[in-house]
Design a protein around this motif. Structure first.
Motif, PDB file in Angstrom:
ATOM      1  N   LEU A   1       3.210  21.742  57.688  1.00 48.66           N
ATOM      2  CA  LEU A   1       4.428  22.203  58.343  1.00 48.66           C
ATOM      3  C   LEU A   1       5.604  22.002  57.399  1.00 48.66           C
ATOM      4  CD1 LEU A   1       5.489  23.296  61.097  1.00 48.66           C
ATOM      5  CD2 LEU A   1       5.917  20.916  61.727  1.00 48.66           C
ATOM      6  N   ALA A   2       6.420  23.050  57.212  1.00 50.30           N
ATOM      7  CA  ALA A   2       7.600  22.949  56.351  1.00 50.30           C
ATOM      8  C   ALA A   2       8.633  22.037  56.999  1.00 50.30           C
ATOM      9  CB  ALA A   2       8.202  24.332  56.112  1.00 50.30           C
ATOM     10  N   ALA A   3       9.363  21.293  56.192  1.00 51.09           N
ATOM     11  CA  ALA A   3      10.408  20.415  56.712  1.00 51.09           C
ATOM     12  C   ALA A   3      11.551  21.224  57.321  1.00 51.09           C
ATOM     13  CB  ALA A   3      10.936  19.513  55.598  1.00 51.09           C
ATOM     14  N   TYR A   4      11.863  22.366  56.720  1.00 50.97           N
ATOM     15  CA  TYR A   4      12.955  23.204  57.198  1.00 50.97           C
ATOM     16  C   TYR A   4      12.395  24.287  58.122  1.00 50.97           C
ATOM     17  CZ  TYR A   4      16.708  26.674  57.135  1.00 50.97           C
ATOM     18  OH  TYR A   4      17.671  27.581  57.495  1.00 50.97           O
ATOM     19  N   GLN A   5      12.888  24.334  59.342  1.00 49.29           N
ATOM     20  CA  GLN A   5      12.469  25.313  60.345  1.00 49.29           C
ATOM     21  C   GLN A   5      13.704  26.090  60.797  1.00 49.29           C
ATOM     22  OE1 GLN A   5       9.272  25.966  61.255  1.00 49.29           O
ATOM     23  NE2 GLN A   5       8.633  24.436  59.756  1.00 49.29           N
ATOM     24  N   PRO A   6      13.868  27.346  60.317  1.00 49.92           N
ATOM     25  CA  PRO A   6      15.107  28.078  60.580  1.00 49.92           C
ATOM     26  C   PRO A   6      15.244  28.692  61.971  1.00 49.92           C
ATOM     27  CG  PRO A   6      13.664  29.374  59.195  1.00 49.92           C
ATOM     28  CD  PRO A   6      13.010  28.030  59.374  1.00 49.92           C
ATOM     29  N   GLN A   7      14.156  28.787  62.744  1.00 49.65           N
ATOM     30  CA  GLN A   7      14.218  29.442  64.049  1.00 49.65           C
ATOM     31  C   GLN A   7      13.365  28.682  65.064  1.00 49.65           C
ATOM     32  OE1 GLN A   7      13.143  33.230  61.746  1.00 49.65           O
ATOM     33  NE2 GLN A   7      13.849  33.998  63.734  1.00 49.65           N
ATOM     34  N   ASP A   8      13.759  28.758  66.343  1.00 53.96           N
ATOM     35  CA  ASP A   8      13.011  28.084  67.405  1.00 53.96           C
ATOM     36  C   ASP A   8      11.687  28.767  67.733  1.00 53.96           C
ATOM     37  OD1 ASP A   8      14.969  26.151  67.660  1.00 53.96           O
ATOM     38  OD2 ASP A   8      15.978  27.183  69.311  1.00 53.96           O
ATOM     39  N   ASP A   9      11.608  30.091  67.551  1.00 55.02           N
ATOM     40  CA  ASP A   9      10.407  30.832  67.928  1.00 55.02           C
ATOM     41  C   ASP A   9       9.506  31.142  66.735  1.00 55.02           C
ATOM     42  OD1 ASP A   9      12.240  32.606  66.847  1.00 55.02           O
ATOM     43  OD2 ASP A   9      11.685  34.249  68.185  1.00 55.02           O
ATOM     44  N   VAL A  10       9.725  30.452  65.630  1.00 53.89           N
ATOM     45  CA  VAL A  10       8.943  30.641  64.410  1.00 53.89           C
ATOM     46  C   VAL A  10       8.635  29.262  63.839  1.00 53.89           C
ATOM     47  CG1 VAL A  10       8.984  31.546  62.043  1.00 53.89           C
ATOM     48  CG2 VAL A  10      10.042  32.863  63.896  1.00 53.89           C
ATOM     49  N   ARG A  11       7.425  29.102  63.308  1.00 53.72           N
ATOM     50  CA  ARG A  11       7.085  27.892  62.575  1.00 53.72           C
ATOM     51  C   ARG A  11       6.702  28.302  61.162  1.00 53.72           C
ATOM     52  NH1 ARG A  11       9.573  26.448  65.661  1.00 53.72           N
ATOM     53  NH2 ARG A  11       9.323  25.008  67.369  1.00 53.72           N
ATOM     54  N   VAL A  12       7.391  27.723  60.189  1.00 55.74           N
ATOM     55  CA  VAL A  12       7.085  27.970  58.784  1.00 55.74           C
ATOM     56  C   VAL A  12       6.107  26.896  58.342  1.00 55.74           C
ATOM     57  CG1 VAL A  12       8.003  28.166  56.437  1.00 55.74           C
ATOM     58  CG2 VAL A  12       9.384  28.929  58.401  1.00 55.74           C
ATOM     59  N   LEU A  13       5.005  27.341  57.751  1.00 54.83           N
ATOM     60  CA  LEU A  13       3.980  26.434  57.236  1.00 54.83           C
ATOM     61  C   LEU A  13       3.627  26.846  55.821  1.00 54.83           C
ATOM     62  CD1 LEU A  13       2.950  27.225  60.483  1.00 54.83           C
ATOM     63  CD2 LEU A  13       1.856  25.070  59.963  1.00 54.83           C
ATOM     64  N   PHE A  14       2.895  25.968  55.133  1.00 57.73           N
ATOM     65  CA  PHE A  14       2.387  26.273  53.799  1.00 57.73           C
ATOM     66  C   PHE A  14       0.868  26.210  53.850  1.00 57.73           C
ATOM     67  CE2 PHE A  14       6.459  24.067  53.187  1.00 57.73           C
ATOM     68  CZ  PHE A  14       7.174  25.086  52.571  1.00 57.73           C
ATOM     69  N   ASP A  15       0.214  27.215  53.265  1.00 53.83           N
ATOM     70  CA  ASP A  15      -1.242  27.174  53.184  1.00 53.83           C
ATOM     71  C   ASP A  15      -1.642  26.155  52.113  1.00 53.83           C
ATOM     72  OD1 ASP A  15      -1.287  28.433  50.614  1.00 53.83           O
ATOM     73  OD2 ASP A  15      -1.617  30.417  51.476  1.00 53.83           O
ATOM     74  N   PRO A  16      -2.931  25.873  51.934  1.00 56.84           N
ATOM     75  CA  PRO A  16      -3.335  24.851  50.964  1.00 56.84           C
ATOM     76  C   PRO A  16      -2.902  25.123  49.524  1.00 56.84           C
ATOM     77  CG  PRO A  16      -5.111  25.237  52.496  1.00 56.84           C
ATOM     78  CD  PRO A  16      -4.058  26.303  52.770  1.00 56.84           C
ATOM     79  N   ALA A  17      -2.617  26.385  49.174  1.00 58.78           N
ATOM     80  CA  ALA A  17      -2.145  26.707  47.825  1.00 58.78           C
ATOM     81  C   ALA A  17      -0.616  26.722  47.751  1.00 58.78           C
ATOM     82  CB  ALA A  17      -2.704  28.052  47.371  1.00 58.78           C
ATOM     83  N   GLY A  18       0.062  26.447  48.876  1.00 58.26           N
ATOM     84  CA  GLY A  18       1.514  26.375  48.879  1.00 58.26           C
ATOM     85  C   GLY A  18       2.238  27.647  49.270  1.00 58.26           C
ATOM     86  N   HIS A  19       1.496  28.731  49.592  1.00 61.60           N
ATOM     87  CA  HIS A  19       2.165  29.960  50.041  1.00 61.60           C
ATOM     88  C   HIS A  19       2.774  29.726  51.420  1.00 61.60           C
ATOM     89  CE1 HIS A  19      -1.232  31.559  47.533  1.00 61.60           C
ATOM     90  NE2 HIS A  19      -0.216  32.191  46.972  1.00 61.60           N
ATOM     91  N   PRO A  20       4.064  30.029  51.602  1.00 62.77           N
ATOM     92  CA  PRO A  20       4.637  29.936  52.943  1.00 62.77           C
ATOM     93  C   PRO A  20       4.067  31.040  53.840  1.00 62.77           C
ATOM     94  CG  PRO A  20       6.355  30.060  51.259  1.00 62.77           C
ATOM     95  CD  PRO A  20       5.056  30.381  50.602  1.00 62.77           C
ATOM     96  N   PHE A  21       3.874  30.720  55.104  1.00 64.38           N
ATOM     97  CA  PHE A  21       3.540  31.736  56.095  1.00 64.38           C
ATOM     98  C   PHE A  21       4.197  31.318  57.405  1.00 64.38           C
ATOM     99  CE2 PHE A  21       0.091  28.707  56.619  1.00 64.38           C
ATOM    100  CZ  PHE A  21      -0.175  28.698  57.968  1.00 64.38           C
ATOM    101  N   CYS A  22       4.410  32.283  58.276  1.00 66.83           N
ATOM    102  CA  CYS A  22       5.095  32.018  59.534  1.00 66.83           C
ATOM    103  C   CYS A  22       4.198  32.333  60.711  1.00 66.83           C
ATOM    104  CB  CYS A  22       6.358  32.872  59.664  1.00 66.83           C
ATOM    105  SG  CYS A  22       7.611  32.481  58.445  1.00 66.83           S
ATOM    106  N   LEU A  23       4.161  31.422  61.659  1.00 70.96           N
ATOM    107  CA  LEU A  23       3.592  31.703  62.966  1.00 70.96           C
ATOM    108  C   LEU A  23       4.782  32.024  63.860  1.00 70.96           C
ATOM    109  CD1 LEU A  23       1.062  28.737  63.404  1.00 70.96           C
ATOM    110  CD2 LEU A  23       0.634  31.039  62.500  1.00 70.96           C
TER     111      LEU A  23
END
Length: 128
Positions: A100-122
Motif C-alpha cells: 500500500l502506498a503511503a500517499y493516498q490521494p482519493q477516498d475511493d481509490v487505493r494506490v498500491l505497488f506491485d512486487p516490481a514497484g509499478h503503481p496500480f490503483c484499485l
C-alpha cells in the motif's frame, strides 16, 4: 473495426514470471503464453479484460511515485483495476504481494505497488 486497437499492456520487471504470478492471483487471469523471459496472461476463456505481458529486464529500475526529486525513475503508466469492495480487495492485493502506498490521494481509490514497484490503483464505482 477501428484501424488499430490496444491488445496488451507490457510491463518490464526484474523477473517476468514472478510478476505474472502476482497479477494472476490479483486478477484471476490465466497464462496464455510463456517463454524464459516473457509471460502473457489474460482473462480466462469467455471473460473480458485486457491481456498483460511481462518481460524480464535485467537493468530494471523501480519507479518512484509520487516523484520526489529530479532524476527519479518516473512512473510511466499505471493500471486501474475496478473492484466492488475496496477494503476487501486492498487487503487481498496486499496478501498477494502488493504494498500500500503511503500517499493516498482519493477516498475511493487505493494506490498500491506491485512486487516490481509499478503503481496500480484499485477503485470502486461507488464513489464516482
Amino acid at each position: 473495426m477501428p484501424p488499430a486497437r490496444v491488445s496488451t499492456v507490457v510491463l518490464d520487471a526484474p523477473d517476468a514470471h514472478e510478476l505474472a504470478r502476482f497479477y494472476r492471483r490479483l486478477l484471476g487471469y490465466v497464462v496464455r503464453a510463456e517463454e524464459p523471459h516473457w509471460v502473457l496472461i489474460g482473462p480466462p476463456p469467455g471473460s473480458e479484460g485486457v491481456a498483460l505481458a511481462f518481460e524480464t529486464e535485467p537493468d530494471y529500475v523501480r519507479p518512484v511515485w509520487p516523484t520526489r526529486r529530479p532524476g527519479d525513475q518516473q512512473m510511466m503508466l499505471h493500471l486501474d483495476v475496478e473492484v466492488d469492495d475496496l477494503a476487501a480487495e486492498t487487503s487481498r492485493a496486499v496478501e498477494a504481494g502488493a504494498t500500500l502506498a503511503a500517499y493516498q490521494p482519493q477516498d475511493d481509490v487505493r494506490v498500491l505497488f506491485d512486487p516490481a514497484g509499478h503503481p496500480f490503483c484499485l477503485w470502486t464505482e461507488a464513489g464516482r
